[in-house]
Design a protein around this motif. Sequence first.
Motif, short mmCIF file in Angstrom:
data_model
loop_
_atom_site.label_atom_id
_atom_site.label_comp_id
_atom_site.label_asym_id
_atom_site.label_seq_id
_atom_site.Cartn_x
_atom_site.Cartn_y
_atom_site.Cartn_z
N VAL A 144 0.89 -1.16 0.00
CA VAL A 144 0.00 0.00 0.00
C VAL A 144 0.93 1.21 0.00
CG1 VAL A 144 -1.71 1.30 1.29
CG2 VAL A 144 -1.83 -1.20 1.24
N ALA A 200 -7.36 1.32 -5.62
CA ALA A 200 -6.18 1.47 -6.48
C ALA A 200 -6.55 2.39 -7.63
CB ALA A 200 -5.72 0.11 -7.00
N TRP A 256 -1.24 2.42 -5.39
CA TRP A 256 -1.92 1.53 -4.43
C TRP A 256 -2.24 2.21 -3.11
CZ3 TRP A 256 -3.55 -3.17 -5.97
CH2 TRP A 256 -3.02 -3.66 -7.17
N SER A 257 -2.11 3.53 -3.01
CA SER A 257 -2.24 4.19 -1.70
C SER A 257 -3.63 4.09 -1.08
CB SER A 257 -1.82 5.66 -1.81
OG SER A 257 -2.67 6.36 -2.69
N VAL A 310 -5.70 1.41 -1.20
CA VAL A 310 -6.13 0.02 -1.07
C VAL A 310 -5.91 -0.47 0.35
CG1 VAL A 310 -5.73 -2.34 -1.91
CG2 VAL A 310 -5.57 -0.42 -3.49
N SER A 311 -6.86 -1.22 0.87
CA SER A 311 -6.69 -1.85 2.18
C SER A 311 -5.85 -3.11 2.02
CB SER A 311 -8.05 -2.23 2.76
OG SER A 311 -8.83 -1.07 2.97
N PRO A 312 -5.01 -3.40 3.01
CA PRO A 312 -4.23 -4.64 2.94
C PRO A 312 -5.15 -5.86 2.82
CG PRO A 312 -3.37 -3.22 4.65
CD PRO A 312 -4.67 -2.60 4.18
N THR A 333 -1.93 -7.44 -1.10
CA THR A 333 -1.55 -6.08 -0.76
C THR A 333 -1.15 -6.03 0.70
OG1 THR A 333 -3.25 -5.36 -2.31
CG2 THR A 333 -2.27 -3.68 -0.93
N GLY A 382 0.39 -3.73 3.92
CA GLY A 382 0.43 -2.35 4.38
C GLY A 382 1.33 -2.17 5.58
N CYS A 428 8.04 -2.61 2.26
CA CYS A 428 6.96 -1.63 2.16
C CYS A 428 7.36 -0.39 2.94
CB CYS A 428 5.66 -2.19 2.70
SG CYS A 428 5.00 -3.55 1.72
N SER A 434 6.25 3.72 4.32
CA SER A 434 5.24 4.72 4.61
C SER A 434 5.96 5.93 5.20
CB SER A 434 4.21 4.19 5.60
OG SER A 434 3.21 5.17 5.83
#
Length: 168
Positions: free
Chosen positions: A10, A36, A51-52, A54-56, A81, A83, A147, A149
Amino acid sequence: TCAPALQVCVSNIPETFSTTADPTVTNYTWTVPSGAAIISGQGTTSIRVNWSGVSPGSSEICVSTSNSCGPGLQYCRPVNTKGISPDITSSSPCIGSDLVLYASGGNLFSWAGPNGFLSTSANPIIHNATSIHAGLYQVTVTDADGCQSTGSVNVTVSDAPMTTIQSY
């Protein structure tokens, strides 16, 4: 055999997906999971996806083909996905005390802030904080899957309370 699930994070860092070109196909229609966003390439053999939103979890990405004779086959791949949700805070220092930044939720940390501040510690400490240390601190957190963030915290460095004694 079934194709293995694609692994994505994500993130607002776009990922590219493609399919083999077929000379009989005139249009490729892609579908992506809810949240997405296809940012380029819809109608072609290659797309870039943000993909920011989208839920995992598990979903799929699909491509359908068509030409002047009508629709063709649809091909879908499962997508897993992943996160990362870092927790980012700071102490509330007074001038002369320690400013402590806190980040968790990953394995690697990259901080940047006022006055050229840089650190790779999860919880860096600035000793003897002054007003030049006040401002926005940003950290990029990376987990074991790669991943990332980015988050931030705004820090205020306050004056220490003043106490005086007066005689009467």
